[in-house]
Design an enzyme around this catalytic site. Structure first.
Site, PDB file in Angstrom:
ATOM      1  N   PHE A 134      86.603 -21.196 -27.810  1.00 43.35           N
ATOM      2  CA  PHE A 134      87.793 -22.036 -27.980  1.00 43.35           C
ATOM      3  C   PHE A 134      87.507 -23.095 -29.063  1.00 43.35           C
ATOM      4  O   PHE A 134      86.425 -23.677 -29.088  1.00 43.35           O
ATOM      5  CB  PHE A 134      88.121 -22.704 -26.641  1.00 43.35           C
ATOM      6  CG  PHE A 134      89.447 -23.400 -26.616  1.00 43.35           C
ATOM      7  CD1 PHE A 134      90.624 -22.672 -26.478  1.00 43.35           C
ATOM      8  CD2 PHE A 134      89.530 -24.781 -26.735  1.00 43.35           C
ATOM      9  CE1 PHE A 134      91.849 -23.316 -26.450  1.00 43.35           C
ATOM     10  CE2 PHE A 134      90.749 -25.431 -26.707  1.00 43.35           C
ATOM     11  CZ  PHE A 134      91.912 -24.695 -26.567  1.00 43.35           C
ATOM     12  N   ASP A 205      81.547 -23.865 -20.237  1.00 48.06           N
ATOM     13  CA  ASP A 205      82.936 -24.320 -20.173  1.00 48.06           C
ATOM     14  C   ASP A 205      83.676 -23.399 -19.211  1.00 48.06           C
ATOM     15  O   ASP A 205      83.790 -22.188 -19.449  1.00 48.06           O
ATOM     16  CB  ASP A 205      83.553 -24.272 -21.578  1.00 48.06           C
ATOM     17  CG  ASP A 205      84.955 -24.880 -21.607  1.00 48.06           C
ATOM     18  OD1 ASP A 205      85.627 -24.897 -20.563  1.00 48.06           O
ATOM     19  OD2 ASP A 205      85.380 -25.324 -22.693  1.00 48.06           O
ATOM     20  N   TYR A 230      94.302 -28.618 -15.768  1.00 52.34           N
ATOM     21  CA  TYR A 230      95.729 -28.262 -15.836  1.00 52.34           C
ATOM     22  C   TYR A 230      96.005 -26.774 -15.919  1.00 52.34           C
ATOM     23  O   TYR A 230      97.143 -26.368 -16.029  1.00 52.34           O
ATOM     24  CB  TYR A 230      96.418 -28.988 -17.002  1.00 52.34           C
ATOM     25  CG  TYR A 230      95.760 -28.826 -18.354  1.00 52.34           C
ATOM     26  CD1 TYR A 230      95.930 -27.667 -19.088  1.00 52.34           C
ATOM     27  CD2 TYR A 230      94.966 -29.834 -18.893  1.00 52.34           C
ATOM     28  CE1 TYR A 230      95.324 -27.519 -20.324  1.00 52.34           C
ATOM     29  CE2 TYR A 230      94.360 -29.697 -20.127  1.00 52.34           C
ATOM     30  CZ  TYR A 230      94.540 -28.533 -20.843  1.00 52.34           C
ATOM     31  OH  TYR A 230      93.934 -28.383 -22.054  1.00 52.34           O
ATOM     32  N   LYS A 231      94.963 -25.951 -15.886  1.00 56.54           N
ATOM     33  CA  LYS A 231      95.183 -24.500 -15.939  1.00 56.54           C
ATOM     34  C   LYS A 231      95.283 -23.972 -14.505  1.00 56.54           C
ATOM     35  O   LYS A 231      96.239 -24.270 -13.811  1.00 56.54           O
ATOM     36  CB  LYS A 231      94.087 -23.853 -16.773  1.00 56.54           C
ATOM     37  CG  LYS A 231      94.219 -24.250 -18.255  1.00 56.54           C
ATOM     38  CD  LYS A 231      93.061 -23.824 -19.118  1.00 56.54           C
ATOM     39  CE  LYS A 231      93.322 -24.268 -20.564  1.00 56.54           C
ATOM     40  NZ  LYS A 231      92.103 -24.368 -21.349  1.00 56.54           N
ATOM     41  N   ARG A 389      99.574 -12.823 -24.333  1.00 53.50           N
ATOM     42  CA  ARG A 389      98.633 -13.220 -23.296  1.00 53.50           C
ATOM     43  C   ARG A 389      99.374 -13.382 -21.972  1.00 53.50           C
ATOM     44  O   ARG A 389     100.393 -14.072 -21.899  1.00 53.50           O
ATOM     45  CB  ARG A 389      98.010 -14.556 -23.703  1.00 53.50           C
ATOM     46  CG  ARG A 389      96.561 -14.699 -23.390  1.00 53.50           C
ATOM     47  CD  ARG A 389      95.966 -15.930 -24.034  1.00 53.50           C
ATOM     48  NE  ARG A 389      96.684 -17.160 -23.743  1.00 53.50           N
ATOM     49  CZ  ARG A 389      96.095 -18.340 -23.526  1.00 53.50           C
ATOM     50  NH1 ARG A 389      94.786 -18.433 -23.556  1.00 53.50           N
ATOM     51  NH2 ARG A 389      96.803 -19.425 -23.299  1.00 53.50           N
TER      52      ARG A 389
END
Ligand SMILES: *Cc1c(COP(=O)(O)O)cnc(C)c1O
Length: 430
Positions: A134, A205, A230-231, A389
């Site tokens: 990322f 991560d 927040y995921k 996705r």
């Protein structure tokens, strides 16, 4: 042969997690396959946040730091997350964003390596990571290696090649457990073992892992980890992130040095003594920096509770079935329509998302969203096709949603409904 819609409805009827869907305030008619990017709103969050605002802040005012336990909230929510990632309560704290926590974890790991007694000529100068990591992770690593004034270099290699690059030059192995584009999952235990055998430290991560797949940091002996609130943890937009530091390192770096590069008063041993000199807390509190956002932490606590209540084992079992079902159905119903699986076929190597490449991925996703099937789009480098996705969060995604999403995708592709000007317009957030 892929299953029928009726069989999907039956799977939902037998699904022990099915009642959990009611814990979320999902708009009617929406098939939400983007919980890997922003988890939906838990019903409990609205009530809890209103209480924090009206009662704790409104009436309790500053006294609520003590009376409502605000001062312990970062640790309390951290302890909840610890249960999902195989950590002890006192190894995790919620604070800041994932990017900032990456800075703290990687900076600390490099300082620890720097302080090690050296034998002969020391070649340990490399932060090793994955090329497709990322961007936040890559940028933070670039920034930190530059801060060390040319002493360190960043080596970003292909996912399959990482283990061959771990050697006595590796200072820190910095990896995202589940890749944000492909959903490919690294073998965290194996890579941790190999890195440590070579004398390196690990920073993991867990942005796409926490709340989605079982993680056992303690069993793997992992050094540092960070992750996102927040995921899959459903903490709300911009929710606080978390940081994990293995207990043995917390003890080892418990001195009075600035091992944590972002020293702040909330990481001080006695913040309310207001001392001029920084003396870091002898615990995970050292990894706090400034005053936490209490309203956001209260929301995150509700989100974490939705995952804890369901249990990560049952969630993973359902997620594996759903991602497999989605792949099977897409390949059965959308054959010859230009989609190419971009996620691992092997269930064990897959996180909780499935990506398909398509030359027109962006407008296709916009047309799907217009039909209330919400996934997202990620571009590709080198003129390769972009990605559609789809995230599968089994707390609220039904098997019949998987079926209906595939039929919507098929329809959009067969009718070329995506090929309208309105769907080609790029947006600021994809
Ligand atoms: C989502 C995500 C982040 C987000 O970082 P923020 O600081 O919250 O913007 C970081 N790393 C990975 C791998 C992610 O998937």
């Amino acid at each position: 042969m892929a299953v029928s819609r009726e069989q999907c409805l039956e799977l939902d009827q037998r699904d022990p997690l099915a009642p959990r869907r009611r814990e979320f305030a999902l708009p009617a008619g929406v098939i939400y396959l983007d919980g890997n990017s922003l988890g939906p709103l838990p019903v409990s969050t609205s009530t809890r946040v209103r209480e924090v605002i009206d009662s704790e802040w409104g009436r309790g005012l500053i006294g609520s730091w003590n009376s409502a336990g605000w001062i312990d909230l970062s640790r309390r929510v951290g302890a909840g997350i610890a249960k999902l990632i195989g950590a002890q309560d006192d190894e995790v704290i919620c604070a800041d964003s994932t990017s900032i926590n990456l800075y703290k974890a990687l900076g600390t790991a490099l300082r620890m390596q720097h302080a090690r007694p050296r034998v002969g000529f020391d070649h340990r100068r490399v932060v090793l990571t994955e090329r497709g990591n990322f961007p936040a992770d890559l940028y933070v690593a670039q920034s930190i290696t530059e801060t060390f004034a040319g002493d360190y270099q960043l080596a970003a290699v292909a996912a399959e090649e990482i283990e061959y690059h771990i050697d006595e030059s590796t200072s820190v192995l910095l990896l995202t457990h589940v890749n944000y584009r492909t959903g490919r999952m690294h073998d965290l235990a194996n890579l941790t073992r190999r890195a440590q055998f070579a004398g390196a430290l690990t920073v993991w991560d867990l942005a796409h892992s926490a709340g989605a797949v079982p993680v056992d940091l303690n069993a793997a002996g992992a050094d540092f980890a960070v992750g996102c609130g927040y995921k899959y943890l459903n903490g709300g937009p911009g929710a606080p992130a978390f940081i994990y530091v293995a207990q043995r390192h917390l003890r080892a770096i418990a001195g009075d040095r600035f091992a944590q590069p972002l020293a702040g008063w909330f990481g001080h041993r006695a913040p309310f003594e207001f001392l001029a000199d920084y003396r870091p807390a002898q615990s995970i509190d050292r990894f706090a920096v400034g005053t936490p956002s209490i309203i956001a932490l209260a929301a995150l606590e509700c989100g974490v509770e939705t995952v804890l209540a369901a249990g990560i084992g049952p969630l993973r079992a359902k997620s594996e079935r759903q991602t497999q079902l989605f792949i099977d159905l897409v390949e059965a119903h959308c054959d010859g329509l230009g989609l190419q699986l971009a996620s691992p076929r092997e269930t064990a190597q897959r996180g909780s998302q499935v990506s398909f490449a398509h030359a027109d991925a962006w407008p296709i996703m916009q047309a799907l969203i217009a039909r209330s099937v919400i996934g997202d789009y990620r571009n590709s480098s080198n003129n390769e096709p972009g990605l559609l996705r789809f995230g599968f969060a089994p707390l609220y995604v039904r098997f019949v949603d998987v079926w209906d999403a595939v039929q919507a995708l098929r329809k959009v592709l067969v009718t070329r409904a995506w090929d309208q000007a309105q769907f080609h317009q790029l947006k600021a957030v994809t």
